[in-house]
Write a protein that holds these residues in place. Structure first.
Motif, mmCIF file in Angstrom:
data_model
loop_
_atom_site.group_PDB
_atom_site.id
_atom_site.type_symbol
_atom_site.label_atom_id
_atom_site.label_comp_id
_atom_site.label_asym_id
_atom_site.label_seq_id
_atom_site.Cartn_x
_atom_site.Cartn_y
_atom_site.Cartn_z
ATOM 1 N N LEU A 96 -9.037 -1.975 18.603
ATOM 2 C CA LEU A 96 -10.462 -1.022 18.525
ATOM 3 C C LEU A 96 -10.343 -0.349 17.224
ATOM 4 C CD1 LEU A 96 -10.903 -0.140 22.202
ATOM 5 C CD2 LEU A 96 -11.583 -2.255 21.026
ATOM 6 N N MET A 97 -9.353 0.293 16.781
ATOM 7 C CA MET A 97 -9.260 1.356 15.542
ATOM 8 C C MET A 97 -9.265 0.379 14.174
ATOM 9 S SD MET A 97 -9.831 4.502 15.831
ATOM 10 C CE MET A 97 -10.528 4.367 17.603
ATOM 11 N N THR A 98 -8.697 -0.831 14.557
ATOM 12 C CA THR A 98 -8.709 -1.805 13.320
ATOM 13 C C THR A 98 -9.986 -2.209 12.931
ATOM 14 O OG1 THR A 98 -6.545 -2.392 13.712
ATOM 15 C CG2 THR A 98 -7.517 -3.942 12.516
ATOM 16 N N THR A 99 -10.882 -2.127 13.764
ATOM 17 C CA THR A 99 -12.126 -2.721 13.571
ATOM 18 C C THR A 99 -13.054 -1.785 13.076
ATOM 19 O OG1 THR A 99 -13.167 -2.324 15.871
ATOM 20 C CG2 THR A 99 -11.987 -4.394 15.624
ATOM 21 N N LEU A 100 -12.602 -0.291 13.170
ATOM 22 C CA LEU A 100 -13.361 0.696 12.574
ATOM 23 C C LEU A 100 -12.880 0.965 11.012
ATOM 24 C CD1 LEU A 100 -13.710 3.313 15.195
ATOM 25 C CD2 LEU A 100 -15.392 1.912 14.528
ATOM 26 N N THR A 101 -11.773 0.259 10.679
ATOM 27 C CA THR A 101 -11.239 0.554 9.311
ATOM 28 C C THR A 101 -11.354 -0.517 8.368
ATOM 29 O OG1 THR A 101 -9.298 1.141 10.601
ATOM 30 C CG2 THR A 101 -8.971 1.166 8.350
ATOM 31 N N SER A 102 -11.872 0.040 7.072
ATOM 32 C CA SER A 102 -12.055 -0.899 5.819
ATOM 33 C C SER A 102 -10.913 -1.242 5.438
ATOM 34 C CB SER A 102 -13.239 -0.321 5.260
ATOM 35 O OG SER A 102 -12.330 0.544 4.323
ATOM 36 N N MET A 103 -11.118 -2.506 4.661
ATOM 37 C CA MET A 103 -10.016 -3.166 4.047
ATOM 38 C C MET A 103 -9.529 -2.202 2.886
ATOM 39 S SD MET A 103 -9.342 -6.470 4.977
ATOM 40 C CE MET A 103 -8.755 -7.432 3.384
ATOM 41 N N GLY A 104 -10.519 -1.573 2.254
ATOM 42 C CA GLY A 104 -10.320 -0.867 1.104
ATOM 43 C C GLY A 104 -9.643 0.390 1.423
ATOM 44 N N GLU A 105 -9.673 0.840 2.556
ATOM 45 C CA GLU A 105 -9.048 2.244 3.138
ATOM 46 C C GLU A 105 -7.367 1.546 3.197
ATOM 47 O OE1 GLU A 105 -11.837 4.881 5.694
ATOM 48 O OE2 GLU A 105 -11.453 2.652 6.492
ATOM 49 N N LEU A 106 -7.468 0.394 3.767
ATOM 50 C CA LEU A 106 -5.960 0.197 3.853
ATOM 51 C C LEU A 106 -5.242 -0.435 2.672
ATOM 52 C CD1 LEU A 106 -6.400 -2.273 7.351
ATOM 53 C CD2 LEU A 106 -5.373 0.029 6.984
ATOM 54 N N GLU A 107 -5.931 -0.879 1.556
ATOM 55 C CA GLU A 107 -5.281 -1.400 0.289
ATOM 56 C C GLU A 107 -4.857 -0.092 -0.555
ATOM 57 O OE1 GLU A 107 -8.155 -5.584 -0.089
ATOM 58 O OE2 GLU A 107 -8.952 -3.563 -0.925
ATOM 59 N N ARG A 108 -5.481 1.061 -0.184
ATOM 60 C CA ARG A 108 -5.382 2.332 -0.944
ATOM 61 C C ARG A 108 -3.943 2.918 -0.392
ATOM 62 N NH1 ARG A 108 -10.725 2.902 -1.160
ATOM 63 N NH2 ARG A 108 -11.036 4.066 0.640
ATOM 64 N N MET A 109 -3.473 2.536 0.893
ATOM 65 C CA MET A 109 -2.084 3.133 1.028
ATOM 66 C C MET A 109 -0.891 3.207 0.404
ATOM 67 S SD MET A 109 -2.972 4.743 3.758
ATOM 68 C CE MET A 109 -4.934 4.998 4.494
ATOM 69 N N THR A 110 -0.353 4.102 0.012
ATOM 70 C CA THR A 110 0.719 3.814 -1.094
ATOM 71 C C THR A 110 1.946 3.669 -0.171
ATOM 72 O OG1 THR A 110 1.234 6.183 -0.636
ATOM 73 C CG2 THR A 110 -0.051 5.666 -2.572
ATOM 74 N N GLN A 111 2.152 3.648 1.033
ATOM 75 C CA GLN A 111 3.348 3.010 1.542
ATOM 76 C C GLN A 111 3.216 1.666 1.870
ATOM 77 O OE1 GLN A 111 4.360 3.594 6.061
ATOM 78 N NE2 GLN A 111 5.635 5.338 5.282
ATOM 79 N N PHE A 112 2.014 1.189 1.952
ATOM 80 C CA PHE A 112 2.019 -0.352 2.010
ATOM 81 C C PHE A 112 2.401 -1.132 0.901
ATOM 82 C CE2 PHE A 112 -0.721 -4.013 1.225
ATOM 83 C CZ PHE A 112 -0.158 -4.981 2.101
ATOM 84 N N LYS A 113 1.670 -0.561 -0.530
ATOM 85 C CA LYS A 113 1.978 -0.917 -1.789
ATOM 86 C C LYS A 113 3.544 -0.853 -1.918
ATOM 87 C CE LYS A 113 -2.073 0.986 -3.578
ATOM 88 N NZ LYS A 113 -2.699 1.979 -4.497
ATOM 89 N N ASP A 114 4.221 0.399 -1.558
ATOM 90 C CA ASP A 114 5.502 0.467 -1.826
ATOM 91 C C ASP A 114 6.556 -0.689 -0.988
ATOM 92 O OD1 ASP A 114 5.243 2.513 -3.276
ATOM 93 O OD2 ASP A 114 5.811 4.143 -1.745
ATOM 94 N N LYS A 115 6.116 -0.761 0.397
ATOM 95 C CA LYS A 115 6.843 -1.573 1.166
ATOM 96 C C LYS A 115 6.572 -3.082 0.914
ATOM 97 C CE LYS A 115 8.163 1.319 5.157
ATOM 98 N NZ LYS A 115 8.337 1.520 6.567
ATOM 99 N N ALA A 116 5.421 -3.511 0.301
ATOM 100 C CA ALA A 116 5.058 -5.023 0.118
ATOM 101 C C ALA A 116 5.434 -5.419 -1.401
ATOM 102 C CB ALA A 116 3.412 -5.102 -0.061
ATOM 103 N N ALA A 117 5.787 -4.330 -2.083
ATOM 104 C CA ALA A 117 6.036 -4.616 -3.699
ATOM 105 C C ALA A 117 7.294 -5.402 -3.721
ATOM 106 C CB ALA A 117 6.681 -3.138 -4.492
ATOM 107 N N GLY A 118 6.934 -6.727 -4.550
ATOM 108 C CA GLY A 118 8.176 -7.626 -4.998
ATOM 109 C C GLY A 118 8.527 -8.805 -3.837
ATOM 110 N N LYS A 119 7.611 -8.551 -2.684
ATOM 111 C CA LYS A 119 7.767 -9.339 -1.546
ATOM 112 C C LYS A 119 7.084 -10.596 -1.688
ATOM 113 C CE LYS A 119 10.290 -6.700 1.494
ATOM 114 N NZ LYS A 119 9.644 -5.427 1.707
ATOM 115 N N ASP A 120 7.538 -11.957 -1.470
ATOM 116 C CA ASP A 120 6.616 -12.976 -1.698
ATOM 117 C C ASP A 120 5.616 -13.232 -0.539
ATOM 118 O OD1 ASP A 120 7.837 -13.947 -3.812
ATOM 119 O OD2 ASP A 120 9.410 -14.919 -2.331
#
Ligand code: AQP
Length: 331
Positions: A96-120
């Protein structure tokens, strides 16, 4: 009688061996907050699977985190200690909370960027995990969330989502406050003071695991990177490695940073590191002993069952309220 105690919610992922960073940034505060708050402490297994986990390792690590909570001093009679996946409200409210969240908000998350960095290939769960974390907190209408400061951005999103829900569907959620430790909100890696100490770091020398034997702890601290100077001085910008070790020292000994600085004035790094290792060992050894007793006692299963039952009672009511406000039919 009205329960006036404020609610605290937090959790740790069973994604590896817990580190001194997890202890100082999170668990140590859990233990003190249970004196004055109604507390819910989860082992966040649904979060751990946002990166691949071996099932046998996940089972072992889940039990290990729960046992470490208790060994560190969390009292299951006071605080609910449980597995996130045992309370189904998390997964439901997470969606339910995912449907209230925008893509842009999630894209800005630095932990996601760090954990996704360099992965295929990066799992979608890793991307939407901050919405699940928001649901975890909001499911209890928690007032306070004790976390290390790497979670600042996720907490901010939780507050935004609570506010968004309240303005769209009417006042319902408590907007939670983060609770960061004064010293040690971010313990850094022993080999690189620009990175936080992390249990999933492939280099075991970069962290102190809470279950490391005393000799391993001594070795890791003696090998910890310092600078070419010899002054034990708190200066995070100029001397990040030594400042990090001083933060650990202060947290382990109860001394202030100034007192640590005064104690080692003119002594160089050698004796400072040696005594730091002894401070860490003195804190962790009794905890390790309790940990092994808890693991062999077979008490965990019941603690987790009771914790999940208590947590479900609160969380189910909140999810029902959310469903009703969002327009779902009653079940
Ligand atoms: N280095 C740290 N200093 C202070 N606090 C820390 N925390 C983690 N590392 C430090 C705090 O511990 C709690 C649990 O964290 P988590 O397991 O949910 O995830 P994390 O923040 O991603 O921790 P790790 O150890 O880095 O895990 P992996 O490697 O699996 O991602 C949180 O309150 C966190 O702030």
């Amino acid at each position: 009688m009205v329960n006036a105690m404020k609610k605290v919610l937090s959790g740790i992922q069973p994604s590896g061996q817990l580190t001194l960073g997890n202890y100082i940034g999170a668990i140590k505060n859990f233990v003190s907050l249970q004196e004055t708050h109604e507390c819910f402490f989860m082992v966040v297994d649904l979060h751990a699977i946002t990166v691949p986990q071996d099932p046998a390792a996940l089972r072992e690590q889940s039990q290990s985190v729960a046992a470490l909570y208790l060994a560190a001093g969390i009292d299951p009679k006071r605080s609910a200690v449980y597995m996130q996946s045992h309370v189904r409200a998390h997964a439901e409210l997470g969606w339910l909370m995912t449907t209230l969240t925008s893509m842009g908000e999630l894209e800005r998350m630095t932990q996601f960027k760090d954990k996704a960095a360099g992965k295929d290939s990066v799992g979608a769960g890793l991307f939407v995990y901050p919405s699940l974390m928001a649901a975890d907190i909001l499911a209890y209408n928690a007032d306070l969330v004790p976390v290390g400061d790497d979670q600042k951005q996720h907490l901010e999103l939780t507050r935004d989502l609570a506010g968004r829900f309240n303005s769209r569907y009417g006042d319902f959620f408590t907007v939670p406050q983060p609770y960061f430790p004064e010293i040690g909100a971010r313990i850094m890696s022993l080999d690189d003071a620009s990175k936080k100490m992390s249990k999933s770091n492939p280099n075991a020398g970069s962290y102190i695991a809470l279950l490391d034997p005393p000799d391993v702890i001594r070795k890791k601290i003696s090998r910890a990177t310092t600078d070419s100077g010899r002054e034990v001085k708190y200066d995070p910008a100029g001397k990040p490695e030594v400042s990090n070790l001083m933060g650990i020292y202060a947290q382990m000994s109860g001394l202030s940073l100034q007192e640590v600085e005064a104690k080692y004035e003119g002594q160089g790094y050698g004796s400072f590191k040696k005594e730091l290792a002894e401070q860490v060992v003195a804190q962790l050894e009794p905890m390790q002993q309790r940990y092994h007793e808890i693991r062999s006692s077979g008490m965990l299963e019941e603690v987790l069952r009771e914790g999940a039952a208590k947590a479900s009672e609160t969380a189910e009511l909140v999810v029902e309220g959310v469903r009703e406000r969002m327009g779902f039919l009653k079940r």
